[in-house]
Motif scaffolding. Structure first.
Motif, PDB file in Angstrom:
ATOM      1  N   ASP A  13     -11.007   4.558  -6.482  1.00 25.53           N
ATOM      2  CA  ASP A  13     -10.556   3.322  -5.700  1.00 25.53           C
ATOM      3  C   ASP A  13      -9.085   3.413  -5.240  1.00 25.53           C
ATOM      4  OD1 ASP A  13     -10.490   2.880  -8.460  1.00 25.53           O
ATOM      5  OD2 ASP A  13     -11.414   0.119  -7.890  1.00 25.53           O
ATOM      6  N   ILE A  14      -8.175   4.230  -5.688  1.00 27.65           N
ATOM      7  CA  ILE A  14      -7.211   3.960  -5.863  1.00 27.65           C
ATOM      8  C   ILE A  14      -6.481   3.959  -4.103  1.00 27.65           C
ATOM      9  CG2 ILE A  14      -6.263   4.156  -8.108  1.00 27.65           C
ATOM     10  CD1 ILE A  14      -4.891   7.192  -6.963  1.00 27.65           C
ATOM     11  N   PRO A  15      -5.499   2.856  -3.637  1.00 31.11           N
ATOM     12  CA  PRO A  15      -4.788   3.018  -2.597  1.00 31.11           C
ATOM     13  C   PRO A  15      -4.158   4.571  -2.197  1.00 31.11           C
ATOM     14  CG  PRO A  15      -3.819   1.432  -3.794  1.00 31.11           C
ATOM     15  CD  PRO A  15      -4.576   2.011  -4.590  1.00 31.11           C
ATOM     16  N   PRO A  16      -4.462   4.966  -0.826  1.00 38.00           N
ATOM     17  CA  PRO A  16      -3.886   6.106  -0.434  1.00 38.00           C
ATOM     18  C   PRO A  16      -2.764   5.876  -0.383  1.00 38.00           C
ATOM     19  CG  PRO A  16      -4.451   5.210   0.935  1.00 38.00           C
ATOM     20  CD  PRO A  16      -5.096   4.335   0.287  1.00 38.00           C
ATOM     21  N   GLY A  17      -1.881   7.285  -0.586  1.00 38.17           N
ATOM     22  CA  GLY A  17      -0.679   7.378  -0.451  1.00 38.17           C
ATOM     23  C   GLY A  17       0.677   8.171  -0.853  1.00 38.17           C
ATOM     24  N   PRO A  18       1.610   8.657  -0.567  1.00 37.73           N
ATOM     25  CA  PRO A  18       2.140   9.756  -1.429  1.00 37.73           C
ATOM     26  C   PRO A  18       2.715   9.688  -3.170  1.00 37.73           C
ATOM     27  CG  PRO A  18       3.310   8.701  -0.109  1.00 37.73           C
ATOM     28  CD  PRO A  18       2.721   8.303  -0.066  1.00 37.73           C
ATOM     29  N   TYR A  19       2.566   8.759  -3.664  1.00 37.79           N
ATOM     30  CA  TYR A  19       2.232   8.939  -5.160  1.00 37.79           C
ATOM     31  C   TYR A  19       1.448   9.624  -5.666  1.00 37.79           C
ATOM     32  CZ  TYR A  19      -1.654   5.469  -5.129  1.00 37.79           C
ATOM     33  OH  TYR A  19      -2.673   5.032  -5.367  1.00 37.79           O
ATOM     34  N   THR A  20       0.144   9.868  -5.302  1.00 39.74           N
ATOM     35  CA  THR A  20      -1.039  10.283  -5.617  1.00 39.74           C
ATOM     36  C   THR A  20      -0.679  11.941  -6.023  1.00 39.74           C
ATOM     37  OG1 THR A  20      -2.216  10.916  -3.412  1.00 39.74           O
ATOM     38  CG2 THR A  20      -2.245   8.861  -4.410  1.00 39.74           C
ATOM     39  N   ARG A  33      -5.283  -6.045  -8.065  1.00 36.69           N
ATOM     40  CA  ARG A  33      -4.138  -6.465  -7.344  1.00 36.69           C
ATOM     41  C   ARG A  33      -3.347  -5.939  -7.408  1.00 36.69           C
ATOM     42  NH1 ARG A  33      -6.885 -11.777  -8.336  1.00 36.69           N
ATOM     43  NH2 ARG A  33      -5.587 -11.857 -10.163  1.00 36.69           N
ATOM     44  N   VAL A  34      -3.088  -4.970  -8.471  1.00 45.90           N
ATOM     45  CA  VAL A  34      -2.103  -4.746  -9.344  1.00 45.90           C
ATOM     46  C   VAL A  34      -2.523  -3.278  -9.647  1.00 45.90           C
ATOM     47  CG1 VAL A  34      -1.276  -3.867 -11.135  1.00 45.90           C
ATOM     48  CG2 VAL A  34      -1.013  -5.934 -10.429  1.00 45.90           C
ATOM     49  N   LEU A  35      -2.399  -2.372  -8.427  1.00 40.31           N
ATOM     50  CA  LEU A  35      -2.089  -0.589  -9.147  1.00 40.31           C
ATOM     51  C   LEU A  35      -1.107  -0.039 -10.528  1.00 40.31           C
ATOM     52  CD1 LEU A  35      -3.008   2.092  -8.234  1.00 40.31           C
ATOM     53  CD2 LEU A  35      -0.700   2.334  -6.797  1.00 40.31           C
ATOM     54  N   ARG A  36      -2.119   0.546 -11.613  1.00 43.36           N
ATOM     55  CA  ARG A  36      -1.658   0.588 -12.478  1.00 43.36           C
ATOM     56  C   ARG A  36      -1.438   2.205 -12.927  1.00 43.36           C
ATOM     57  NH1 ARG A  36       0.424  -3.583 -15.384  1.00 43.36           N
ATOM     58  NH2 ARG A  36      -1.122  -5.815 -14.980  1.00 43.36           N
ATOM     59  N   THR A  50       4.050   3.104 -14.746  1.00 42.04           N
ATOM     60  CA  THR A  50       4.361   1.811 -14.120  1.00 42.04           C
ATOM     61  C   THR A  50       3.663   1.529 -12.849  1.00 42.04           C
ATOM     62  OG1 THR A  50       5.915   1.456 -12.282  1.00 42.04           O
ATOM     63  CG2 THR A  50       4.656   4.017 -12.649  1.00 42.04           C
ATOM     64  N   SER A  51       4.145  -0.162 -12.851  1.00 41.81           N
ATOM     65  CA  SER A  51       2.979  -0.935 -11.510  1.00 41.81           C
ATOM     66  C   SER A  51       3.694  -1.403 -10.374  1.00 41.81           C
ATOM     67  CB  SER A  51       1.956  -1.929 -12.336  1.00 41.81           C
ATOM     68  OG  SER A  51       2.745  -2.510 -13.362  1.00 41.81           O
ATOM     69  N   ILE A  52       2.383  -1.534 -10.088  1.00 38.52           N
ATOM     70  CA  ILE A  52       2.837  -1.685  -8.297  1.00 38.52           C
ATOM     71  C   ILE A  52       1.676  -3.138  -7.933  1.00 38.52           C
ATOM     72  CG2 ILE A  52       2.301  -0.574  -7.024  1.00 38.52           C
ATOM     73  CD1 ILE A  52       4.901  -1.367  -5.489  1.00 38.52           C
ATOM     74  N   ALA A  53       1.861  -4.363  -7.294  1.00 34.60           N
ATOM     75  CA  ALA A  53       1.248  -5.015  -6.797  1.00 34.60           C
ATOM     76  C   ALA A  53       0.899  -4.647  -5.842  1.00 34.60           C
ATOM     77  CB  ALA A  53       1.978  -6.313  -6.455  1.00 34.60           C
ATOM     78  N   VAL A  54      -0.216  -4.761  -5.245  1.00 31.85           N
ATOM     79  CA  VAL A  54      -1.749  -3.307  -4.518  1.00 31.85           C
ATOM     80  C   VAL A  54      -0.746  -4.674  -3.057  1.00 31.85           C
ATOM     81  CG1 VAL A  54      -3.291  -2.655  -2.992  1.00 31.85           C
ATOM     82  CG2 VAL A  54      -2.910  -3.022  -4.944  1.00 31.85           C
ATOM     83  N   THR A  71       6.870   2.180  -6.417  1.00 30.61           N
ATOM     84  CA  THR A  71       7.858   1.804  -5.075  1.00 30.61           C
ATOM     85  C   THR A  71       7.100   1.432  -3.623  1.00 30.61           C
ATOM     86  OG1 THR A  71       9.572   3.185  -4.821  1.00 30.61           O
ATOM     87  CG2 THR A  71       9.855   1.630  -6.179  1.00 30.61           C
ATOM     88  N   CYS A  72       7.842   0.465  -2.885  1.00 32.64           N
ATOM     89  CA  CYS A  72       7.833   0.548  -1.459  1.00 32.64           C
ATOM     90  C   CYS A  72       8.705   1.402  -0.812  1.00 32.64           C
ATOM     91  CB  CYS A  72       7.297  -0.576  -0.924  1.00 32.64           C
ATOM     92  SG  CYS A  72       6.150  -1.537  -1.705  1.00 32.64           S
ATOM     93  N   ARG A  73       7.706   2.582  -0.060  1.00 36.23           N
ATOM     94  CA  ARG A  73       8.741   2.936   1.363  1.00 36.23           C
ATOM     95  C   ARG A  73       8.592   3.506   2.950  1.00 36.23           C
ATOM     96  NH1 ARG A  73       7.862   9.051   3.004  1.00 36.23           N
ATOM     97  NH2 ARG A  73       6.055   9.223   2.507  1.00 36.23           N
ATOM     98  N   GLU A  74       9.067   3.396   3.886  1.00 33.19           N
ATOM     99  CA  GLU A  74       8.572   3.713   5.115  1.00 33.19           C
ATOM    100  C   GLU A  74       7.517   4.639   5.392  1.00 33.19           C
ATOM    101  OE1 GLU A  74      10.125   2.792  10.037  1.00 33.19           O
ATOM    102  OE2 GLU A  74      11.136   2.018   8.173  1.00 33.19           O
ATOM    103  N   ARG A  75       6.370   3.704   5.740  1.00 31.76           N
ATOM    104  CA  ARG A  75       5.235   5.064   6.187  1.00 31.76           C
ATOM    105  C   ARG A  75       6.093   6.016   7.284  1.00 31.76           C
ATOM    106  NH1 ARG A  75      -0.509   3.670   6.334  1.00 31.76           N
ATOM    107  NH2 ARG A  75      -0.736   4.455   7.961  1.00 31.76           N
ATOM    108  N   GLU A  76       5.436   6.758   7.416  1.00 37.58           N
ATOM    109  CA  GLU A  76       5.992   8.305   8.559  1.00 37.58           C
ATOM    110  C   GLU A  76       5.688   8.084   9.594  1.00 37.58           C
ATOM    111  OE1 GLU A  76       5.945  12.194   6.641  1.00 37.58           O
ATOM    112  OE2 GLU A  76       6.570  11.962   5.543  1.00 37.58           O
ATOM    113  N   ASP A  77       4.586   7.194   9.380  1.00 39.86           N
ATOM    114  CA  ASP A  77       4.453   7.159  10.753  1.00 39.86           C
ATOM    115  C   ASP A  77       3.664   5.417  11.129  1.00 39.86           C
ATOM    116  OD1 ASP A  77       2.061   5.525   9.269  1.00 39.86           O
ATOM    117  OD2 ASP A  77       0.715   6.493  10.085  1.00 39.86           O
TER     118      ASP A  77
END
Length: 87
Positions: A13-20, A33-36, A50-54, A71-77
């Motif tokens: 159930d983790i959010p999608p993103g390039p970190y995976t 609320r927190v991704l660890r 590491t962790s970040i607030a979703v 961290t947060c980074r600008e989406r390519e789209d």
């Protein structure tokens, strides 16, 4: 953490993103609320916890791994998203 430690599975159930691609052992805590992540690869090929607030990232950003830190980074789209678009 050792670079050759076995990789832990990410929760479904983790959010999608390039970190995976470079973070493992990721799960949501604090009511989602927190991704660890327990194993995020660093530039030296070791791993760090590491962790970040979703909700830390804006709609134009996504969660990514920056040298073992979520961290947060600008989406390519991001340019294709309408202003004020919420994901």
């Amino acid at each position: 953490m050792r670079a050759n430690a076995p990789l832990e599975e990410n929760a479904d159930d983790i959010p999608p993103g390039p970190y995976t691609d470079s973070c493992h052992g990721c799960s949501l805590s604090d009511g989602g609320r927190v991704l660890r992540c327990t194993q995020c690869r660093t530039v030296t090929r070791s791993t760090a916890a590491t962790s970040i607030a979703v909700g830390a990232c804006s709609a134009r950003e996504e969660i990514d791994n920056n040298d073992g830190q979520l961290t947060c980074r600008e989406r390519e789209d991001a340019d294709a998203l309408p202003s004020g678009h919420e994901l």
